[in-house]
Design a protein around this motif. Structure first.
Motif, PDB file in Angstrom:
ATOM      1  N   TYR A  60      -7.941 -48.753 -25.767  1.00  0.00           N
ATOM      2  CA  TYR A  60      -9.069 -47.844 -25.653  1.00  0.00           C
ATOM      3  C   TYR A  60     -10.103 -48.801 -24.711  1.00  0.00           C
ATOM      4  N   ASP A 111     -10.741 -39.442 -37.897  1.00  0.00           N
ATOM      5  CA  ASP A 111     -11.706 -40.764 -37.876  1.00  0.00           C
ATOM      6  C   ASP A 111     -12.319 -41.034 -39.237  1.00  0.00           C
ATOM      7  N   HIS A 174     -19.424 -37.375 -33.224  1.00  0.00           N
ATOM      8  CA  HIS A 174     -18.824 -36.723 -31.830  1.00  0.00           C
ATOM      9  C   HIS A 174     -17.564 -35.737 -32.422  1.00  0.00           C
ATOM     10  N   LEU A 176     -13.894 -34.366 -31.863  1.00  0.00           N
ATOM     11  CA  LEU A 176     -12.572 -34.889 -32.157  1.00  0.00           C
ATOM     12  C   LEU A 176     -11.729 -33.809 -32.212  1.00  0.00           C
ATOM     13  N   HIS A 181     -12.472 -38.744 -28.802  1.00  0.00           N
ATOM     14  CA  HIS A 181     -13.834 -38.266 -28.551  1.00  0.00           C
ATOM     15  C   HIS A 181     -13.908 -37.052 -27.688  1.00  0.00           C
ATOM     16  N   GLU A 182     -14.369 -36.113 -28.186  1.00  0.00           N
ATOM     17  CA  GLU A 182     -14.568 -34.791 -27.711  1.00  0.00           C
ATOM     18  C   GLU A 182     -16.046 -34.730 -27.774  1.00  0.00           C
ATOM     19  N   ASP A 183     -16.600 -33.512 -26.967  1.00  0.00           N
ATOM     20  CA  ASP A 183     -17.754 -32.948 -27.245  1.00  0.00           C
ATOM     21  C   ASP A 183     -17.952 -32.152 -28.509  1.00  0.00           C
ATOM     22  N   HIS A 185     -21.612 -34.540 -28.745  1.00  0.00           N
ATOM     23  CA  HIS A 185     -22.474 -35.691 -29.228  1.00  0.00           C
ATOM     24  C   HIS A 185     -23.132 -35.604 -30.567  1.00  0.00           C
TER      25      HIS A 185
END
Length: 257
Positions: A60, A111, A174, A176, A181-183, A185
């Motif tokens: 990452y 996560d 966030h 996921l 990590h996706e929109d 936030h």
């Protein structure tokens, strides 16, 4: 763009989430005085490999880190709270250890994070950990259709305020699903009734993290480990949550829970 997941896709994320929960439970049991962080990292690698899963952290390289990250779990001790780089350190009595894990199985991510006090706990540290756990529960409860993103953020921030902790908004929760990590936030402080409308099929990682002192943060020379600027103790709790027509569903629980 926010991708809404079908019930079948949410179930696949739940499979990943159960695995993440199981790994964190094993790490929690292993975290004892004298245990080296590198041993916890190696154990995590073995569990991921044996399951045929993929680490979301390995290689990452986001803009905020000195990438690539070549480990499978974030281990943050005491004043370190996020993105802790596993290193040669033996846990000591009273250490506060945050463990953050994101994994993909068959293309679907989950996560989660937990914080434990190693050995003899200090009441102030337990209070800090408890605050993040209660804030996480409050945020989850607000993750319902008809609410807005600000309702989640406000619920988390209200718990911090009640405990007397100030909130940093540089890093938060966030979206996921297919990636880590996706929109959108999800800040850990906000105003109720504001922001994006919450819809069934949204999947979010909610992760309140607090410091007992200053909310300002600094980054270690390793380019990853984030600490409280004043050296105060920190804690971090996280779950992956699906928003459904029946309310929030926590996906990072042990199998059968």
């Amino acid at each position: 763009m926010i991708e809404l997941k079908s019930p079948a896709e949410i179930q696949r994320m739940r499979v990943t989430g159960a695995f993440v929960a199981g790994v964190l439970a094993e790490l929690r049991a292993k975290a004892a005085v004298g245990v080296n962080l590198l041993d916890l990292e190696q154990h995590t690698r073995s569990l991921i490999r044996d399951r045929g899963a993929q680490s979301c952290y390995w290689d990452y390289a986001p803009s905020f880190g000195r990438g690539p990250f070549r480990n499978t779990v974030c281990l943050s001790v005491n004043d370190a709270v996020l993105h802790g780089l596993p290193h040669d350190y033996a846990l000591r009595d009273g250490d506060v250890l945050s463990m953050d894990l994101a994994v993909s199985i068959d293309g679907w991510v989950a996560d989660a994070a937990v914080t434990v006090v190693v050995g003899t706990p200090d009441e102030a540290d337990l209070r800090l950990v408890r605050a993040t756990e209660e804030a996480l529960s409050a945020g989850i409860d607000a993750a319902r259709p008809g609410n807005r993103l600000g309702d989640i953020s406000a619920a988390i921030g209200a718990v911090a305020e009640a405990y007397g902790y100030r909130v940093n908004t540089e890093f938060g929760g966030h979206g996921l699903g297919r990636t880590m990590h996706e929109d959108p936030h999800v800040p850990n402080r906000g105003k109720p009734g504001r922001g994006l409308a919450l819809r069934p099929g949204m999947t979010l990682a909610l992760e309140p993290w607090f410091a007992s002192g200053s909310p300002r943060i600094v980054t270690d020379p390793d380019g990853w480990t984030i600490r409280s600027a004043d050296g105060s103790r920190t804690a971090h709790s996280e779950h992956t949550v699906a928003i459904t027509g029946d309310g929030p569903v926590v996906l990072t629980l042990p199998e059968g829970a």
